[in-house]
Write a protein that holds these residues in place. Structure first.
Motif, PDB file in Angstrom:
ATOM      1  N   SER A 189       0.837  -1.399   0.117  1.00 49.99           N
ATOM      2  CA  SER A 189      -0.107   0.018   0.111  1.00 49.99           C
ATOM      3  C   SER A 189       0.782   1.315  -0.009  1.00 49.99           C
ATOM      4  N   VAL A 190       1.999   1.228  -0.239  1.00 48.63           N
ATOM      5  CA  VAL A 190       2.988   2.336  -0.340  1.00 48.63           C
ATOM      6  C   VAL A 190       2.680   3.194  -1.476  1.00 48.63           C
ATOM      7  N   ASP A 225       8.472  15.448  -4.433  1.00 52.13           N
ATOM      8  CA  ASP A 225       7.801  15.491  -3.236  1.00 52.13           C
ATOM      9  C   ASP A 225       8.130  14.563  -1.918  1.00 52.13           C
ATOM     10  N   ARG A 226       9.741  14.409  -2.280  1.00 59.43           N
ATOM     11  CA  ARG A 226      10.192  13.640  -1.138  1.00 59.43           C
ATOM     12  C   ARG A 226      11.316  14.608  -0.337  1.00 59.43           C
ATOM     13  N   ASN A 227      11.257  14.671   0.859  1.00 58.66           N
ATOM     14  CA  ASN A 227      12.202  15.510   1.530  1.00 58.66           C
ATOM     15  C   ASN A 227      13.329  14.964   2.348  1.00 58.66           C
ATOM     16  N   SER A 248       9.237   9.048   1.598  1.00 56.69           N
ATOM     17  CA  SER A 248       9.794  10.517   1.760  1.00 56.69           C
ATOM     18  C   SER A 248      11.241  10.451   1.201  1.00 56.69           C
ATOM     19  N   ALA A 249      11.711   9.277   0.955  1.00 55.06           N
ATOM     20  CA  ALA A 249      13.256   9.229   0.672  1.00 55.06           C
ATOM     21  C   ALA A 249      13.391   9.078  -0.728  1.00 55.06           C
ATOM     22  N   LYS A 250      14.607   9.732  -1.218  1.00 52.64           N
ATOM     23  CA  LYS A 250      15.058   9.931  -2.847  1.00 52.64           C
ATOM     24  C   LYS A 250      16.187   8.676  -2.767  1.00 52.64           C
ATOM     25  N   TYR A 251      16.995   8.473  -2.255  1.00 47.83           N
ATOM     26  CA  TYR A 251      17.941   7.510  -2.132  1.00 47.83           C
ATOM     27  C   TYR A 251      18.016   6.812  -1.065  1.00 47.83           C
ATOM     28  N   PHE A 252      18.292   5.424  -1.433  1.00 50.35           N
ATOM     29  CA  PHE A 252      18.588   4.384  -0.172  1.00 50.35           C
ATOM     30  C   PHE A 252      20.142   3.931  -0.095  1.00 50.35           C
ATOM     31  N   LEU A 253      20.876   4.745   0.988  1.00 53.30           N
ATOM     32  CA  LEU A 253      22.026   4.538   1.169  1.00 53.30           C
ATOM     33  C   LEU A 253      22.327   3.219   1.893  1.00 53.30           C
ATOM     34  N   SER A 308      10.333  -0.886  -3.680  1.00 54.54           N
ATOM     35  CA  SER A 308       9.000  -0.778  -4.041  1.00 54.54           C
ATOM     36  C   SER A 308       8.430   0.455  -3.925  1.00 54.54           C
ATOM     37  N   ALA A 309       8.903   1.253  -3.005  1.00 56.11           N
ATOM     38  CA  ALA A 309       8.390   2.435  -2.764  1.00 56.11           C
ATOM     39  C   ALA A 309       9.197   3.522  -3.864  1.00 56.11           C
ATOM     40  N   GLY A 310       9.892   3.107  -4.643  1.00 60.37           N
ATOM     41  CA  GLY A 310      10.712   3.984  -5.763  1.00 60.37           C
ATOM     42  C   GLY A 310      11.675   4.771  -5.183  1.00 60.37           C
ATOM     43  N   VAL A 311      12.284   4.315  -4.120  1.00 62.94           N
ATOM     44  CA  VAL A 311      13.419   4.804  -3.625  1.00 62.94           C
ATOM     45  C   VAL A 311      14.697   4.236  -4.397  1.00 62.94           C
ATOM     46  N   VAL A 312      15.533   5.008  -4.828  1.00 64.61           N
ATOM     47  CA  VAL A 312      16.770   4.855  -5.666  1.00 64.61           C
ATOM     48  C   VAL A 312      17.854   4.059  -4.958  1.00 64.61           C
ATOM     49  N   PRO A 313      18.369   3.079  -5.010  1.00 60.88           N
ATOM     50  CA  PRO A 313      19.187   2.570  -4.064  1.00 60.88           C
ATOM     51  C   PRO A 313      20.986   3.015  -4.450  1.00 60.88           C
ATOM     52  N   ILE A 314      21.773   3.021  -3.632  1.00 58.98           N
ATOM     53  CA  ILE A 314      23.077   3.208  -3.620  1.00 58.98           C
ATOM     54  C   ILE A 314      23.533   2.013  -2.882  1.00 58.98           C
ATOM     55  N   VAL A 315      24.606   1.218  -3.347  1.00 60.20           N
ATOM     56  CA  VAL A 315      25.235  -0.063  -2.771  1.00 60.20           C
ATOM     57  C   VAL A 315      26.383  -0.192  -3.075  1.00 60.20           C
TER      58      VAL A 315
END
Length: 415
Positions: free
Chosen positions: A147-148, A155-157, A230-235, A255-262
């Motif tokens: 349900s995300v 719109d992400r802060n 609320s997140a843009k990037y997933f560090l 799944s929430a559209g956060v772009v990962p950096i790994v």
């Protein structure tokens, strides 16, 4: 027609294992499931959701005649990681005949490894990391959020988010260096959500108060969806020797559209590569190389869309249930049998600990603990699950464990 019965044996139902069982059981209409937990679970969200879907959950101590109880099931499924409590319980179940399915909730790439004899002796071994060279079946343990709300970039802060354990067993010891390089690009807000423990990777607050941006530490967050939204990037900067396999947090974030950096670690890098949805780096300075891409909003929507579509197609409760249904149907064609757990894991607590170590033979050398200490191996220093401290605290009468633990403590404190 009566559905075949599965009994899951789990150390507890917190974290990723509880979520994985929720994904499986709530989407399986072909088998019935019950859960036996060896310990009380500290967080109750997973337990509530499992019980709300009709799953019976009991503690092993509540079972009066374990041999008879377990014999009534068609399949016994062990939710496996190098848990000292699990090893103790399995050592007491050697006489039970069953169709034994082991779901490995560790990758086995680094210590803790999957014991060598387990894939050969179990009726089936299931892995949560898609390693084509490994023995056993692959079934995803992670699922995207249902349900995300997938928001647009503007719109992400929250510029950077990390969700998970803060132990050095998982989070990279130099995470702050990566975060500082991220802030240097012009970003100014990060949230790191997870229990702050005594062996936390993050340094004391005075050591990062001068970061270029704002770092918020809310601790363990029960309702995590709003953070992902609320997140843009997933560090997601993990210890190269971490033991994770399904990487639930990474899949949920994507799944929430956060772009990962790994980092270029096998498990998380393989997910990002398959999804074509993020960035893979090797050192903090690599973030500077990515400056133009990270700061150019045109690239983000495409990667975010790929992340969402990948998780929807590959990681869901339906996928988990379907994968296990295939395994269960194969397993039901086989006869029940006992497992020689003493042969697989050993008969003493220190042997159970070593059964998960790739360097088991070296632990008999006095100098080995010192070499592990010098490189900061989490098995020596971290007060985390499956560590030397965990085993030693649970089995204080094992003199071998006691000796190793005392030596590790003396090295840690410079004695």
């Amino acid at each position: 027609m009566t559905r075949p019965r599965i009994c899951h044996i789990a150390t507890h139902l917190g974290g990723g294992i509880g979520r994985a069982l929720k994904h499986l059981t709530s989407n399986d209409d072909n088998f019935t499931h019950e859960v036996i937990s060896l310990e009380e679970t500290r967080t109750h969200r997973n337990i509530k959701q499992l019980r709300d879907s009709g799953i019976s959950i009991r503690l092993l101590d509540e079972i009066k005649n374990a041999k008879h109880f377990f014999s009534t099931f068609d399949i016994l499924q062990v939710e496996y990681w190098n848990s000292p409590r699990l090893h103790l319980s399995l050592s007491q179940l050697s006489e039970i005949t069953a169709r034994w399915v082991f779901w490995a909730h560790i990758s086995g790439l680094n210590s803790p490894i999957i014991p060598r004899l387990l894939p050969e002796m179990a009726t089936a071994l299931v892995r949560s990391w898609d390693d084509t060279d490994a023995k056993g079946y692959y079934v995803t343990s992670a699922a995207g959020l249902k349900s995300v709300n997938v928001r647009a970039y503007e719109d992400r802060n929250v510029d950077a988010l990390y969700v998970g354990t803060l132990s050095p067993a998982k989070l990279h010891i130099d995470f702050i260096s990566y975060l500082e390089n991220f802030f240097k690009l012009g970003f100014d807000r990060a949230i790191v959500a997870g229990d702050i423990t005594t062996d936390c990777t993050l340094p004391p607050k005075t050591d990062y108060i001068n970061l270029s941006g704002s770092l918020e530490l809310p601790g363990f967050v029960q309702e995590i969806d709003s953070l992902y939204e609320s997140a843009k990037y997933f560090l997601y900067i993990l210890n190269p020797d971490h033991y994770g396999s399904g990487e639930n947090a990474l899949i949920e974030a994507m799944s929430a559209g956060v772009v990962p950096i790994v980092l270029d670690n096998p498990v998380e890098a393989s997910i990002v590569k398959a999804a074509k949805a993020g960035y893979i780096i090797k050192k903090p300075e690599d973030l500077v190389i990515l400056e133009n891409r990270l700061l150019t909003e045109e690239a983000w929507p495409h990667l975010s869309k790929n992340a969402v579509e990948y998780t929807q197609a590959n990681h869901s409760g339906i996928k988990t249930a379907s994968g296990f249904n295939s395994v269960y149907n194969k397993v039901l064609c086989k006869e029940k049998h006992s497992l020689p757990f003493n042969e697989i894991f050993g008969s003493q607590p220190h042997q159970w600990f070593l059964s998960g170590r790739a360097d088991a033979e070296k632990w008999r050398q006095d100098c080995h603990i010192g070499s592990l200490a010098r490189r900061g191996d989490y098995a020596v220093f971290a007060e985390t699950k499956g560590s030397l401290a965990h085993f030693s605290h649970l089995f204080p009468s094992d003199d071998v464990l006691k000796g190793w633990y005392e030596k590790s403590r003396s090295l840690r404190h410079g004695a």
